[in-house]
Design an enzyme around this catalytic site. Sequence first.
Site, short mmCIF file in Angstrom:
data_model
loop_
_atom_site.label_atom_id
_atom_site.label_comp_id
_atom_site.label_asym_id
_atom_site.label_seq_id
_atom_site.Cartn_x
_atom_site.Cartn_y
_atom_site.Cartn_z
N LYS A 22 -13.02 69.94 42.77
CA LYS A 22 -14.40 69.70 43.22
C LYS A 22 -15.17 71.01 43.27
CE LYS A 22 -15.32 69.50 47.76
NZ LYS A 22 -16.38 70.38 48.28
N ASN A 23 -14.60 72.01 43.94
CA ASN A 23 -15.36 73.26 44.13
C ASN A 23 -15.63 73.97 42.82
OD1 ASN A 23 -15.49 72.74 46.83
ND2 ASN A 23 -13.97 74.26 47.46
N ARG A 95 -24.03 71.83 50.94
CA ARG A 95 -24.36 73.25 50.94
C ARG A 95 -24.18 73.91 49.58
NH1 ARG A 95 -24.67 76.45 54.94
NH2 ARG A 95 -23.68 77.99 53.62
N CYS A 119 -23.80 73.34 59.44
CA CYS A 119 -23.02 72.15 59.16
C CYS A 119 -21.92 72.08 60.20
CB CYS A 119 -22.47 72.14 57.75
SG CYS A 119 -21.04 73.17 57.54
N ARG A 124 -22.53 78.93 58.99
CA ARG A 124 -22.51 79.12 57.54
C ARG A 124 -23.83 79.61 56.97
NH1 ARG A 124 -19.14 74.33 54.75
NH2 ARG A 124 -18.79 75.86 53.15
N PRO A 125 -24.23 80.81 57.32
CA PRO A 125 -25.48 81.34 56.79
C PRO A 125 -25.38 81.68 55.30
CG PRO A 125 -24.38 82.96 58.18
CD PRO A 125 -23.53 81.74 58.19
N VAL A 126 -26.52 82.00 54.70
CA VAL A 126 -26.54 82.39 53.29
C VAL A 126 -27.06 83.82 53.14
CG1 VAL A 126 -26.62 80.11 52.22
CG2 VAL A 126 -28.73 81.15 53.07
N ASP A 127 -26.98 84.58 54.22
CA ASP A 127 -27.51 85.95 54.19
C ASP A 127 -26.86 86.81 53.11
OD1 ASP A 127 -25.25 85.56 56.02
OD2 ASP A 127 -25.34 87.72 56.32
N GLN A 128 -25.58 86.60 52.84
CA GLN A 128 -24.90 87.42 51.84
C GLN A 128 -25.37 87.08 50.42
OE1 GLN A 128 -22.76 90.03 52.77
NE2 GLN A 128 -23.68 89.42 54.71
N ASP A 307 -9.32 75.37 53.82
CA ASP A 307 -9.44 73.96 53.40
C ASP A 307 -8.12 73.20 53.51
OD1 ASP A 307 -12.11 74.31 52.94
OD2 ASP A 307 -12.01 74.19 50.76
N ARG A 399 -16.42 62.63 49.86
CA ARG A 399 -17.08 63.82 49.31
C ARG A 399 -16.10 64.63 48.48
NH1 ARG A 399 -18.79 67.72 53.35
NH2 ARG A 399 -18.86 68.84 51.40
C1 UD1 Z 1 -16.33 77.71 49.78
C2 UD1 Z 1 -15.78 76.34 49.52
C3 UD1 Z 1 -15.21 75.74 50.80
C4 UD1 Z 1 -14.22 76.70 51.46
C5 UD1 Z 1 -14.82 78.09 51.60
C6 UD1 Z 1 -13.83 79.13 52.10
C7 UD1 Z 1 -17.23 75.49 47.74
C8 UD1 Z 1 -18.25 74.50 47.35
N1 UD1 Z 1 -16.84 75.47 49.03
O1 UD1 Z 1 -17.43 77.56 50.69
O2 UD1 Z 1 -14.56 74.52 50.46
O3 UD1 Z 1 -13.90 76.21 52.75
O4 UD1 Z 1 -15.33 78.55 50.35
O5 UD1 Z 1 -12.74 79.17 51.26
O6 UD1 Z 1 -16.73 76.24 46.93
N2 UD1 Z 1 -20.76 83.58 55.31
C9 UD1 Z 1 -21.81 84.29 55.88
N3 UD1 Z 1 -22.91 84.56 55.11
C10 UD1 Z 1 -23.03 84.15 53.81
C11 UD1 Z 1 -21.94 83.43 53.24
C12 UD1 Z 1 -20.81 83.16 54.02
O7 UD1 Z 1 -21.76 84.67 57.03
O8 UD1 Z 1 -24.05 84.41 53.18
C13 UD1 Z 1 -19.54 83.30 56.13
C14 UD1 Z 1 -19.36 81.82 56.39
O9 UD1 Z 1 -20.11 81.39 57.50
C15 UD1 Z 1 -17.86 81.74 56.60
C16 UD1 Z 1 -17.31 82.81 55.65
O10 UD1 Z 1 -18.40 83.67 55.37
O11 UD1 Z 1 -17.54 82.06 57.91
C17 UD1 Z 1 -16.73 82.29 54.33
O12 UD1 Z 1 -17.65 81.39 53.74
P1 UD1 Z 1 -17.75 81.19 52.16
O13 UD1 Z 1 -16.57 81.77 51.47
O14 UD1 Z 1 -19.09 81.65 51.70
O15 UD1 Z 1 -17.69 79.61 52.04
P2 UD1 Z 1 -18.44 78.77 50.93
O16 UD1 Z 1 -18.53 79.56 49.67
O17 UD1 Z 1 -19.68 78.19 51.50
#
Ligand code: UD1
Length: 419
Positions: A22-23, A95, A119, A124-128, A307, A399
């Site tokens: 899926k991912n 997301r 969620c 789960r921010p997108v700041d990075q 996961d 999902r």
């Molecule tokens: C992806 C996977 C999800 C898996 C996760 C961790 C997909 C669609 N989903 O989610 O199934 O659980 O990797 O292996 O591929 N974070 C920030 N800022 C950011 C981005 C992330 O603070 O801009 C934090 C998140 O809140 C979390 C950590 O970084 O605590 C890891 O998140 P991330 O690896 O980004 O997860 P996803 O890519 O969303």
Amino acid sequence: MDRIIVRGNGPLRGDVAVSGSKNSSLALMAAALLGRGETRLENVPRLRDVSAMLEILRALGTQADWDPEDDHAVRIDASTIRSPEAPYDLVRKMRASFLVLGPLLARFGLARVSEPGGCAIGVRPVDQHMKGLRALGAKLSLDHGYVEASAARLLGGNVVFDMTTVNGTQNVMMAACLAEGETVIENAAREPEVVELADVLQRMGAEIRGAGSDRIVIQGVEALRGVTHRVAGDRIEAGTLLAAGLTTGGDVSVRGVDPGTLESTLDKLRECGARIEADADSVRLVAEERPRPLSVTTAPFPGFPTDMQAQLMATLCIAEGASVVTERVFENRFMHVPELQRMGADITLSGRSAHVRGVARLSGAQVMATDLRASAGLVVAGLAAEGDTVIHRVYHIDRGYERIEEKLRHLGAEIRREG
Ligand code: UD1
């Protein structure tokens, strides 16, 4: 609303093919936005998240649909894009749709994508993602809940992520493919889904080195082309089915997955007492005794995947002794704990750790699925419980798991769905 009813019915036995990841599929579908011409992805799982991504791609004006001749293939052609805007109603459902931001910006110089928001499993921010795209010279702002991004042409830059982020790494890597000059991503995620995406981007014409390490170097090119690709098997689905095999004391083989992507999971299943045999694209698990307790901490790849945390915890609920499960990736990923407690599990939460004292037997109960992997954990627990476990809100499981009941029934489980 649909419910899944599971009745503990002894050991699972047999072999089953896993679906495509899926991912990986979601990231590759976003990558198709970068290619001139059609991209065709095969072995794509028929899941709600994949349909949601197709819907988003169509909302952007892309031609994106299932292939009428192959019910596990999607075809995507972005040459008809009208408006590079991904609306809130679609993004909030999933997301991962935020992954369209990098490709849209790189190809069209402009993107407007709803901020995904929180969620169940954490903020789960997108700041990075935003920091990375800014390092490539993009202008980003937040306007009425939308991230607006623009750049006449992205310029290669140095990106150092503050933490390992899978989708963040993928978003920036995709954008950098069409940037002018070299981009270096430090502290990059090393997940197999990042490596698969890099492989496909390279076949589309990109120049990428280092995917799979924590330093990825991308040399920007003028244009990418569409490709055909077969998506790798889902390592989390495979791990879930193996955990079900172990929890029921069974003998289960999963086919169509690279065991190399599953190593930390297999290590933990072995530590629990399972015998594991792996070859090029399949894994067999034989449970010869009641699971043994252990300590496990989730971490980015190659660590133990967050996961798989809920599913392994379900196994540990019936282990012979006390285990500690520590969640380090997401801050709120223990929603399955109160549900497992309803089934008789003995778990105490303390900060980021769950202390699990194994009980001889779980008992079936009414439980609520709260997120995708939590619901998988409840199914695993239900398979080893006495009596019926009724899992509500199963749309979460749809999902991420294709025909899960059918696959488990094939292994001898007593599981059904009620509308
Ligand atoms: C992806 C996977 C999800 C898996 C996760 C961790 C997909 C669609 N989903 O989610 O199934 O659980 O990797 O292996 O591929 N974070 C920030 N800022 C950011 C981005 C992330 O603070 O801009 C934090 C998140 O809140 C979390 C950590 O970084 O605590 C890891 O998140 P991330 O690896 O980004 O997860 P996803 O890519 O969303």
